[in-house]
Design an enzyme around this catalytic site. Structure first.
Site, PDB file in Angstrom:
ATOM      1  N   GLY A  45     -11.155   2.730   1.478  1.00 32.10           N
ATOM      2  CA  GLY A  45     -10.575   3.101   2.768  1.00 32.10           C
ATOM      3  C   GLY A  45     -11.616   3.701   3.691  1.00 32.10           C
ATOM      4  CD  GLU A  90      -5.443   1.836  -3.025  1.00 35.16           C
ATOM      5  OE1 GLU A  90      -6.591   1.968  -2.614  1.00 35.16           O
ATOM      6  OE2 GLU A  90      -4.454   1.748  -2.269  1.00 35.16           O
ATOM      7  CG  HIS A 111      -1.977   1.031   1.155  1.00 31.47           C
ATOM      8  ND1 HIS A 111      -1.726   2.348   1.418  1.00 31.47           N
ATOM      9  CD2 HIS A 111      -3.290   0.955   0.804  1.00 31.47           C
ATOM     10  CE1 HIS A 111      -2.850   3.040   1.235  1.00 31.47           C
ATOM     11  NE2 HIS A 111      -3.818   2.214   0.868  1.00 31.47           N
TER      12      HIS A 111
END
Ligand code: PGA
Length: 237
Positions: free
Chosen positions: A222, A162, A94
């Site tokens: 998220g 992302e 991430h």
């Protein structure tokens, strides 16, 4: 579609357990036919949540794992423990881990290997910074994140695209932009057993439009996933 809730550390242990307990019935019904819902909680809640989810089709994921299988690595959580708990997924690389915890492509590559060996499906995050985006270097940035990874043809993986400039900002790229990047990601992958999900400011306002992107098979959510009613709308819309 796959809907992955990435709770980060927004919720405390008790809040995470409460979220699951209070919404268990509805949660079980959320994953319609071809839909898959995956909850990625903090490490400390995984085991309890697994027990709560036992009779459902909801998947369970960790948000990270150690790059070593065992040994003297204080503060880490091993893939073996995740497997024993019954985690089926693990988020890897991430951007917050790359940025705040200095995680390198080498670490990510080691983690992915361990996850494959232990039959846990990696949710590998890739994405460009705002600067790379502005300089038209998005594809090159993602290419460099993927180039040294060994992703064998027969291994299942979820790639979470992302754009870092979209995470937590409320700004999302156009569908054309997302599709263009996703097609590029697909062209770089050997494995055909991949799915690409989109992450970055997904909420009930933004999700409807992004669901139209042809190459997107789901979402990594998220902040909006910490509110069950919001999460439910994202899945059902
Ligand atoms: P966000 O985070 O939905 O809060 O933008 C997404 C992510 O970081 O996975």
């Amino acid at each position: 579609m796959i809907y992955i809730a990435n709770w980060k550390i927004y919720l405390s242990y008790q809040q995470e357990i409460k979220w699951v307990k209070e919404n268990l019935q509805e949660l079980g019904k959320l994953a319609r036919k071809e839909d898959q819902v995956i909850i990625c909680s903090s490490f400390v809640s995984l085991s309890n949540i697994k027990e709560l989810l036992n009779n459902t089709t909801i998947g369970l994921g960790a948000q990270n794992c150690a790059s070593n299988l065992s040994g003297a690595y204080t503060g880490e959580v091993s893939v073996i423990s995740l497997k024993e708990i019954g985690c089926n997924y693990c988020i890897i690389g991430h951007s917050e881990r790359r940025q705040y915890f200095c995680e390198t492509d080498k670490d990510i590559s080691l983690k992915i290997k361990l996850l494959f060996e232990n039959n846990i499906i990696p949710i590998l995050c890739v994405g460009e910074t705002e600067e790379e985006h502005k300089k038209n270097q998005s594809k090159a940035a993602i290419e460099s994140q993927l180039k040294n990874l060994d992703l064998p043809e027969d291994k299942e993986i979820i790639i979470a695209y992302e754009p870092i400039w979209s995470i937590g900002t409320g700004i999302t790229p156009s569908n054309k932009y997302i599709e263009d990047i996703c097609l590029h990601i697909k062209s770089l992958l050997k494995t055909k057993k991949h799915k690409i999900v989109y992450g970055g400011s997904v909420n009930q306002q933004t999700v409807v439009e992004i669901k139209k992107v042809a190459s997107i098979s789901g979402f990594l959510i998220g902040k909006a996933s910490t509110d069950f009613q919001e999460f439910k709308k994202i899945v059902l819309l």
